[in-house]
Design an enzyme around this catalytic site. Structure first.
Site, PDB file in Angstrom:
ATOM      1  N   LYS A 289     -23.857 -19.426   5.597  1.00  0.00           N
ATOM      2  CA  LYS A 289     -23.565 -18.117   6.181  1.00  0.00           C
ATOM      3  C   LYS A 289     -23.534 -17.092   5.034  1.00  0.00           C
ATOM      4  O   LYS A 289     -22.935 -17.345   3.995  1.00  0.00           O
ATOM      5  CB  LYS A 289     -22.211 -18.172   6.887  1.00  0.00           C
ATOM      6  N   GLU A 375     -12.215 -23.723  24.576  1.00  0.00           N
ATOM      7  CA  GLU A 375     -11.103 -23.101  25.318  1.00  0.00           C
ATOM      8  C   GLU A 375     -10.651 -23.974  26.483  1.00  0.00           C
ATOM      9  O   GLU A 375      -9.455 -24.027  26.788  1.00  0.00           O
ATOM     10  CB  GLU A 375     -11.534 -21.719  25.823  1.00  0.00           C
ATOM     11  N   ARG A 403     -13.927 -19.169  30.902  1.00  0.00           N
ATOM     12  CA  ARG A 403     -14.463 -20.539  31.036  1.00  0.00           C
ATOM     13  C   ARG A 403     -13.368 -21.590  31.143  1.00  0.00           C
ATOM     14  O   ARG A 403     -13.636 -22.740  31.376  1.00  0.00           O
ATOM     15  CB  ARG A 403     -15.429 -20.880  29.918  1.00  0.00           C
TER      16      ARG A 403
END
Ligand SMILES: Cc1ncc(C[n+]2csc(CCOP(=O)(O)OP(=O)(O)O)c2C)c(N)n1
Ligand SMILES: CC(=O)[C@@H](O)[C@H](O)COP(=O)(O)O
Ligand SMILES: [Mg+2]
Length: 657
Positions: A289, A375, A403
């Site tokens: 990254k 989640e 979700r």
């Protein structure tokens, strides 16, 4: 003019030499640093996929082949290669989206920024290709190591791996991080593959030769059989010892890698091999990254996962430090609570700092759990922790609770689990566009039996309501607040016995037939502005903040019966929101006062700044005032009469003066 200026579509890449491609990669990196430092955006993730995206577009034929980005924040290079090289309006009203956008290009497929969905998209697209006689078209899914910690990815792999004819190429963009280093057993497994040697293992020629040799030995009588078996045992032994048998191969998928994701030739070779394989295959690319940009590489927290406006030379933010954010108020308070309550634990979905659990974690590292981008798991695991005597605080962005609704309903609420869910970025967020606005949470949770919902209006109420939430041990409690700076303190004129705050009273001697404004959460300043504007038009108002929007407080209903019109203002979808619930409760109590649900439309709202989006949907003092005046003065609102014997909720006297 550079090479990048000559690229109008992916086909323009095919004529470039190796040297030209290296030059192009360098120009793209320079472009990203120069432009994204001026607009803000996902600089780190995109610097990490320059060579990877070039290789994907050189080996595959978009849009005939479908290229799907997971989460989509790393699609800037893809945009540059598909005819979009003006980034001056990135993530701005009417400008370039920060994610793939079908309206922008035929090369863009998945617009949602919710992680871990790309492989399901790939499964669906490839099935459709097969069933419509176009099974020769490839689907390439670019998925991060973080997104692979989401359960949905594994549901998809289970399906994709079952069919050896499916032309699905899964490019794992493994930079070892979500924001922070990716955690969990699978992340450890991915990391364990890094020293593994052979990327030739799935080269077609190697496979063909190996099959020929296997058949030869197996058919070569007892000696051949013995030789085959002992060589096979030796090979397995070497692999188990030196190159552990890949989990993916155990699942029936070919695995190519790990490949240096910044070596364009190596990436092209791996992708070409994958393409020839003509079946489901994983290409495991090792990337960094922020690759090629020292300030990003040095930024330990998140390697410039998402930046604001920065100095391109130093990477330092150039804007003035913002006012205190909602997140920072939460971060301080939860850390203080953690000192006081040993049973309180924090749970994050790979977003420790963005959701404000980092101070808690710094003081009590064993009581903050990062579950990865998971989640659904977070909510049910929290139900388990509550069963075990803990009080979990699950901190997620409001949009990502979507979700985990079933887990909230059936694992947390059904079992009356004392779990607190803290929703940051609730309401309109802005630059991340439609899938990031936290606008569905209140409508969603208002159908959860027993759930308590708080929407603090300022920092003081956030601290207060967070503590009240954590004191609830037999039901889910939700505390939701906006993105960005916390507003000014809005003082309480009077707190009613059921916790509702009066923020403004109508003038003494006013009639029964004025307007009651119910202000939800961060809408308090807006609500008071509306009250002032209405006052200037001769319409008196009472303004209240329920603090706890659910269950609906009785004093709200009683107040409604003493006003001519109720206006409920909330930063969430108005369909099924708090206003809808108040309306239902009023009806059940026989209060027939008219009520306006003022909030967000049931639409996907394009990106822009928060204020621009609120303006666009009419959630402004001017618009609300205009509508109320038209109703009340236009006598479109029937005069309401208090119920016989209905005591006023404050002191039992008649309407508030
Ligand atoms: C369901 C969901 N939860 C949380 C997020 C917030 N989020 C955006 S990007 C990101 C990290 C993604 O990591 P990875 O997939 O490895 O991609 P990278 O940024 O490393 O390229 C997270 C957690 C999200 N987009 N979706
Ligand atoms: C894709 C992604 O990273 C999102 O989580 C988003 O960028 C978060 O934005 P903020 O944290 O700035 O609200
Ligand atoms: Mg990653």
């Amino acid at each position: 003019m550079g090479i990048l200026d000559t690229i109008r579509n992916p086909q323009d890449l095919n004529e470039l030499t190796e040297e030209q491609l290296k030059q192009l990669a360098s120009e793209i990196r320079e472009f990203l640093i120069t432009n994204v430092s001026q607009t803000g955006g996902h600089l780190g993730p995109n610097l990490g996929v320059v060579e990877l995206t070039l290789a994907v577009h050189r080996i595959f034929d978009s849009p005939r082949d479908s290229i799907v980005f997971d989460t989509g924040h790393q699609s800037y290079v893809h945009k540059l290669l598909t005819g979009r090289q003006d980034f001056s309006t990135l993530r701005q009203e009417g400008g370039l989206s920060g994610y793939p956008s079908r309206a922008e290009s035929e090369h863009d497929i998945v617009e949602s920024s919710h992680a871990s969905s790309s492989l399901s998209w790939a499964d669906g697209i490839s099935r459709a290709r097969q069933l419509t006689g176009e099974g020769d078209r490839y689907v390439v899914a670019v998925v991060g190591d973080g997104a692979l910690t989401g359960g949905m990815a594994w549901e998809a792999i289970n399906n994709i791996a079952a069919d050896k004819k499916r032309r699905v190429v899964i490019v794992v963009n493994d930079n070892g991080r979500s924001y922070a280093p990716t955690v969990g057993g699978f992340a450890d497994y991915l990391a364990s593959l890094r020293p593994t040697i052979d990327s030739f293992r799935t080269a077609p020629a190697y496979e063909v030769a190996l099959d020929w040799w296997k058949k030869k030995l197996q058919n070569g009588g007892p000696v051949g059989q013995f030789t085959y078996k002992s060589l096979h045992a030796m090979k397995k032994g070497i692999k188990d010892w030196w190159a552990p048998q890949g989990m993916f191969e155990d699942l029936g998928m070919k695995y190519i890698g790990p490949v240096d994701g910044h070596n364009l030739q190596a990436m092209e070779h791996a992708l070409a091999t994958a393409r020839h394989y003509n079946g489901p295959v994983i290409v495991h690319a090792m990337t960094e990254k922020g690759h090629g940009y020292a300030p990003a590489r040095a930024h330990e927290a998140d390697q410039f996962h998402a930046v604001g406006i920065i100095d391109p030379e130093t990477g330092e933010p150039t804007g003035k430090a913002g006012a205190k954010s909602w997140t920072s108020v939460f971060a301080d308070e939860i850390a203080a609570i953690a000192d006081e309550r040993q049973d309180v634990v924090g749970i994050t979905g790979a977003m420790l700092i963005p959701v404000g659990l980092h101070k808690f974690a710094a003081k009590h590292p064993d009581r903050v759990i990062d579950v990865g981008i998971a989640e659904q798991h977070a909510l049910t695991s929290a139900a388990g922790m509550a069963f075990g005597g803990l009080h979990p605080v699950v901190a997620v962005y409001a949009t990502f609770l979507n979700r985990a609704f079933d887990q909230l309903l059936m694992d947390v609420a059904l079992h009356k689990a004392g779990v607190t869910i803290v929703l940051d970025r609730a309401g309109v967020t802005g630059p991340d566009g439609a899938s990031h606005h936290g606008m569905w949470d209140m409508a969603m949770v208002q159908v959860v039996p027993g759930l308590h919902l708080a929407a603090p209006r300022d920092a003081t109420r956030l601290r207060e309501e967070l503590r009240e939430a954590i004191a609830i041990s037999d039901a889910p409690s939700v505390v939701r607040f906006s993105k960005g700076s916390v507003g000014a303190e809005v003082e309480t004129l009077e707190r009613l016995s059921d916790g509702v705050d009066i923020l403004a009273r109508r003038p003494s001697g006013s009639t029964e037939n004025d307007v009651l404004i119910v202000s939800v959460g961060a809408m308090a300043e807006l609500a008071l502005d509306v009250a002032n504007r209405l006052g200037a038009q001769g319409i008196s108002t009472t303004v209240v903040d329920p603090r706890w929007a659910l269950p609906v407080r009785r004093s709200i209903i009683a107040l409604a019966s003493h006003h001519r019109l109720v206006v409920c203002i909330e930063d969430g979808v108005r369909a099924g929101g708090v206003g809808s619930r108040i309306r239902q409760e009023m009806r059940a109590a026989g209060v027939d006062t008219a009520l306006n649900e003022v909030g967000l439309p049931v639409e996907f709202l394009d990106h822009g700044s928060r204020s621009q989006v609120l303006e666009r949907v009419g959630l402004t003092a001017q618009q609300i005032t205009h509508d109320v005046v038209a109703q009340v003065l236009g006598t479109k609102v029937p005069f309401a009469r208090p119920l016989p014997g209905q005591q006023h909720p404050t002191t039992g006297s008649l309407p508030i003066q």
